[in-house]
Design a protein around this motif. Structure first.
Motif, PDB file in Angstrom:
ATOM      1  N   MET A   1       0.837  -1.189   0.000  1.00  0.00           N
ATOM      2  CA  MET A   1       0.000   0.000   0.000  1.00  0.00           C
ATOM      3  C   MET A   1       0.877   1.246   0.000  1.00  0.00           C
ATOM      4  SD  MET A   1      -3.095   1.096  -0.019  1.00  0.00           S
ATOM      5  CE  MET A   1      -4.066   2.536   0.335  1.00  0.00           C
ATOM      6  N   LEU A   2       0.723   2.085  -1.017  1.00  0.00           N
ATOM      7  CA  LEU A   2       1.472   3.337  -1.106  1.00  0.00           C
ATOM      8  C   LEU A   2       0.516   4.490  -0.833  1.00  0.00           C
ATOM      9  CD1 LEU A   2       4.045   4.923  -1.810  1.00  0.00           C
ATOM     10  CD2 LEU A   2       3.351   4.807  -4.215  1.00  0.00           C
ATOM     11  N   ARG A   3       0.765   5.227   0.238  1.00  0.00           N
ATOM     12  CA  ARG A   3      -0.111   6.326   0.630  1.00  0.00           C
ATOM     13  C   ARG A   3       0.595   7.642   0.329  1.00  0.00           C
ATOM     14  NH1 ARG A   3       0.136   3.634   6.198  1.00  0.00           N
ATOM     15  NH2 ARG A   3       2.185   3.497   5.263  1.00  0.00           N
ATOM     16  N   ILE A   4      -0.095   8.513  -0.391  1.00  0.00           N
ATOM     17  CA  ILE A   4       0.527   9.704  -0.956  1.00  0.00           C
ATOM     18  C   ILE A   4      -0.122  10.977  -0.428  1.00  0.00           C
ATOM     19  CG2 ILE A   4       1.031  10.930  -3.114  1.00  0.00           C
ATOM     20  CD1 ILE A   4       0.807   8.167  -4.510  1.00  0.00           C
ATOM     21  N   GLY A   5       0.703  11.991  -0.189  1.00  0.00           N
ATOM     22  CA  GLY A   5       0.220  13.305   0.203  1.00  0.00           C
ATOM     23  C   GLY A   5       0.695  14.336  -0.806  1.00  0.00           C
ATOM     24  N   ILE A   6      -0.074  15.403  -0.970  1.00  0.00           N
ATOM     25  CA  ILE A   6       0.274  16.499  -1.870  1.00  0.00           C
ATOM     26  C   ILE A   6       0.247  17.794  -1.076  1.00  0.00           C
ATOM     27  CG2 ILE A   6      -0.434  17.843  -3.884  1.00  0.00           C
ATOM     28  CD1 ILE A   6      -1.737  15.311  -4.999  1.00  0.00           C
ATOM     29  N   CYS A   7       1.291  18.601  -1.187  1.00  0.00           N
ATOM     30  CA  CYS A   7       1.351  19.880  -0.487  1.00  0.00           C
ATOM     31  C   CYS A   7       1.651  20.989  -1.491  1.00  0.00           C
ATOM     32  CB  CYS A   7       2.410  19.855   0.613  1.00  0.00           C
ATOM     33  SG  CYS A   7       2.527  21.389   1.552  1.00  0.00           S
ATOM     34  N   ASP A   8       0.680  21.880  -1.673  1.00  0.00           N
ATOM     35  CA  ASP A   8       0.847  23.015  -2.577  1.00  0.00           C
ATOM     36  C   ASP A   8      -0.155  24.079  -2.143  1.00  0.00           C
ATOM     37  OD1 ASP A   8       0.774  24.799  -4.917  1.00  0.00           O
ATOM     38  OD2 ASP A   8       1.883  23.203  -5.927  1.00  0.00           O
ATOM     39  N   ASP A   9       0.259  25.334  -2.138  1.00  0.00           N
ATOM     40  CA  ASP A   9      -0.645  26.384  -1.672  1.00  0.00           C
ATOM     41  C   ASP A   9      -1.624  26.849  -2.743  1.00  0.00           C
ATOM     42  OD1 ASP A   9       1.264  27.609  -3.220  1.00  0.00           O
ATOM     43  OD2 ASP A   9       1.597  29.301  -1.855  1.00  0.00           O
ATOM     44  N   GLN A  10      -1.522  26.320  -3.945  1.00  0.00           N
ATOM     45  CA  GLN A  10      -2.435  26.682  -5.024  1.00  0.00           C
ATOM     46  C   GLN A  10      -3.369  25.510  -5.339  1.00  0.00           C
ATOM     47  OE1 GLN A  10      -0.246  28.115  -8.419  1.00  0.00           O
ATOM     48  NE2 GLN A  10       0.703  29.791  -7.270  1.00  0.00           N
ATOM     49  N   THR A  11      -4.660  25.777  -5.217  1.00  0.00           N
ATOM     50  CA  THR A  11      -5.658  24.730  -5.454  1.00  0.00           C
ATOM     51  C   THR A  11      -5.540  24.140  -6.850  1.00  0.00           C
ATOM     52  OG1 THR A  11      -7.198  25.827  -3.943  1.00  0.00           O
ATOM     53  CG2 THR A  11      -8.124  24.208  -5.457  1.00  0.00           C
ATOM     54  N   GLN A  12      -5.342  24.993  -7.833  1.00  0.00           N
ATOM     55  CA  GLN A  12      -5.239  24.527  -9.218  1.00  0.00           C
ATOM     56  C   GLN A  12      -4.057  23.599  -9.404  1.00  0.00           C
ATOM     57  OE1 GLN A  12      -5.152  27.709 -12.067  1.00  0.00           O
ATOM     58  NE2 GLN A  12      -5.057  26.338 -13.844  1.00  0.00           N
ATOM     59  N   ALA A  13      -2.932  23.914  -8.756  1.00  0.00           N
ATOM     60  CA  ALA A  13      -1.740  23.076  -8.866  1.00  0.00           C
ATOM     61  C   ALA A  13      -1.951  21.730  -8.188  1.00  0.00           C
ATOM     62  CB  ALA A  13      -0.544  23.798  -8.248  1.00  0.00           C
ATOM     63  N   ARG A  14      -2.629  21.738  -7.027  1.00  0.00           N
ATOM     64  CA  ARG A  14      -2.919  20.474  -6.341  1.00  0.00           C
ATOM     65  C   ARG A  14      -3.822  19.600  -7.196  1.00  0.00           C
ATOM     66  NH1 ARG A  14      -3.985  23.822  -1.956  1.00  0.00           N
ATOM     67  NH2 ARG A  14      -6.207  23.263  -1.947  1.00  0.00           N
ATOM     68  N   ASP A  15      -4.845  20.222  -7.779  1.00  0.00           N
ATOM     69  CA  ASP A  15      -5.776  19.467  -8.624  1.00  0.00           C
ATOM     70  C   ASP A  15      -5.061  18.858  -9.830  1.00  0.00           C
ATOM     71  OD1 ASP A  15      -7.822  20.149  -6.929  1.00  0.00           O
ATOM     72  OD2 ASP A  15      -8.602  21.774  -8.190  1.00  0.00           O
ATOM     73  N   ALA A  16      -4.187  19.641 -10.450  1.00  0.00           N
ATOM     74  CA  ALA A  16      -3.483  19.156 -11.644  1.00  0.00           C
ATOM     75  C   ALA A  16      -2.602  17.962 -11.304  1.00  0.00           C
ATOM     76  CB  ALA A  16      -2.637  20.289 -12.239  1.00  0.00           C
ATOM     77  N   LEU A  17      -1.892  18.051 -10.171  1.00  0.00           N
ATOM     78  CA  LEU A  17      -1.022  16.939  -9.780  1.00  0.00           C
ATOM     79  C   LEU A  17      -1.845  15.723  -9.386  1.00  0.00           C
ATOM     80  CD1 LEU A  17       1.763  15.812  -9.260  1.00  0.00           C
ATOM     81  CD2 LEU A  17       1.740  16.900  -6.994  1.00  0.00           C
ATOM     82  N   ARG A  18      -2.940  15.950  -8.674  1.00  0.00           N
ATOM     83  CA  ARG A  18      -3.793  14.826  -8.280  1.00  0.00           C
ATOM     84  C   ARG A  18      -4.359  14.118  -9.504  1.00  0.00           C
ATOM     85  NH1 ARG A  18      -7.221  17.395  -5.697  1.00  0.00           N
ATOM     86  NH2 ARG A  18      -9.007  17.366  -7.118  1.00  0.00           N
ATOM     87  N   PHE A  19      -4.859  14.874 -10.480  1.00  0.00           N
ATOM     88  CA  PHE A  19      -5.403  14.269 -11.698  1.00  0.00           C
ATOM     89  C   PHE A  19      -4.321  13.480 -12.439  1.00  0.00           C
ATOM     90  CE2 PHE A  19      -8.563  18.014 -11.858  1.00  0.00           C
ATOM     91  CZ  PHE A  19      -9.391  17.366 -10.957  1.00  0.00           C
ATOM     92  N   GLY A  20      -3.116  14.044 -12.483  1.00  0.00           N
ATOM     93  CA  GLY A  20      -2.023  13.362 -13.159  1.00  0.00           C
ATOM     94  C   GLY A  20      -1.651  12.063 -12.480  1.00  0.00           C
ATOM     95  N   LEU A  21      -1.607  12.087 -11.146  1.00  0.00           N
ATOM     96  CA  LEU A  21      -1.251  10.890 -10.385  1.00  0.00           C
ATOM     97  C   LEU A  21      -2.327   9.816 -10.499  1.00  0.00           C
ATOM     98  CD1 LEU A  21       0.248  12.507  -7.163  1.00  0.00           C
ATOM     99  CD2 LEU A  21       1.465  10.993  -8.744  1.00  0.00           C
ATOM    100  N   ILE A  32      -4.042   8.602  -3.035  1.00  0.00           N
ATOM    101  CA  ILE A  32      -3.748   9.905  -2.450  1.00  0.00           C
ATOM    102  C   ILE A  32      -4.645  10.038  -1.223  1.00  0.00           C
ATOM    103  CG2 ILE A  32      -3.799  12.398  -2.819  1.00  0.00           C
ATOM    104  CD1 ILE A  32      -3.550  11.711  -5.868  1.00  0.00           C
ATOM    105  N   VAL A  33      -4.037  10.159  -0.052  1.00  0.00           N
ATOM    106  CA  VAL A  33      -4.821  10.117   1.181  1.00  0.00           C
ATOM    107  C   VAL A  33      -4.967  11.474   1.849  1.00  0.00           C
ATOM    108  CG1 VAL A  33      -4.249   7.716   1.644  1.00  0.00           C
ATOM    109  CG2 VAL A  33      -2.777   9.511   2.546  1.00  0.00           C
TER     110      VAL A  33
END
Length: 242
Positions: A1-21, A32-33
């Motif tokens: 099980m690989l549990r992933i976190g994303i840290c970015d202060d821009q909502t658009q950037a977080r969304d783009a990385l999440r969609f890509g992942l 992505i947890v």
């Protein structure tokens, strides 16, 4: 099980990385947890939830606490989490080595680049998987380094894990049996009592009827005393570690 976190202060950037992942993650074993909007919130959360995230994508250029400063603080209490920097500039790449970052991606991250990064993360986690202990409770799923676990003890239907980080002890509980935990550890820990399973690396003293581990005195049962004392003494004299 690989549990992933994303840290970015821009909502658009977080969304783009999440969609890509989400396009390249293995559905059955990777997810992505958690997402953080500031470096400070990521540091606070990770400190309270050791082992709950295996990989953190950390934006370098953030308002307030930037990614490099956040990574430096995370490394003060967590050396195991995989850190991958996300940046719009390659100028920061070499700074990542100071905090033992595994890799970096340049925005916008391509699918192939994310696959390459995930491959490295999977290999690193696979190499260290046998040196960790995983469990799940209502607060989340944890994977703790065995070297930082002082001992396990059971109370009724629950097993408690005493985990030491930066000199501070934390206790986590989950439903299970100590016999099952002992079997999973393949002799790395020593059973000193029906209720106690200890990490020999953390034992400070072996007494007649008890041991001292990280400043805490625990009893040894008569039935297990002789075998446990031999194993612990051997470990202490030879300096064996996990």
């Amino acid at each position: 099980m690989l549990r992933i976190g994303i840290c970015d202060d821009q909502t658009q950037a977080r969304d783009a990385l999440r969609f890509g992942l989400e396009k390249v993650l293995r559905e059955e074993s990777e997810q992505i947890v958690y997402e953080f909007s500031t470096g400070a919130s990521a540091v606070r959360w990770l400190k309270k939830h050791p082992g709950e995230i295996d990989l953190l994508f950390l934006d370098v250029e953030m308002e307030g606490m930037n990614g490099m400063d956040a990574a430096a603080q995370i490394r003060e209490f967590n050396r195991e989490i995989c850190l991958v920097f996300v940046t719009g500039y390659t100028d920061y790449v070499f700074d990542g080595y100071k905090v033992n970052a595994l890799d970096y991606v340049v925005k916008p991250a391509t699918a192939q680049r994310l696959l390459d990064v995930l491959k490295r993360v999977r290999e690193q986690i696979s190499d260290g998987h046998d040196k960790t202990f995983s469990f799940k409770n209502p607060e989340g799923t944890y994977r703790l380094p065995l070297s930082n676990i002082s001992y396990f003890y059971s109370v009724k239907r629950k097993v408690n894990v005493v985990f030491t980080s930066n000199g501070e002890a934390h206790t986590y509980s989950f439903y299970g049996k100590l016999d099952e935990v002992e079997a999973q550890l393949y002799g790395a820990f020593v059973r000193i009592h029906q209720r106690y399973l200890v990490n020999p690396v953390h034992v400070m003293r072996i007494g007649g009827e008890n041991i001292t581990i990280d400043g805490v005195c625990l009893p040894m049962s008569r039935a297990l005393k002789e075998e446990a004392s031999v194993k612990l003494a051997k470990s202490m004299l030879e300096g064996e570690g996990l």
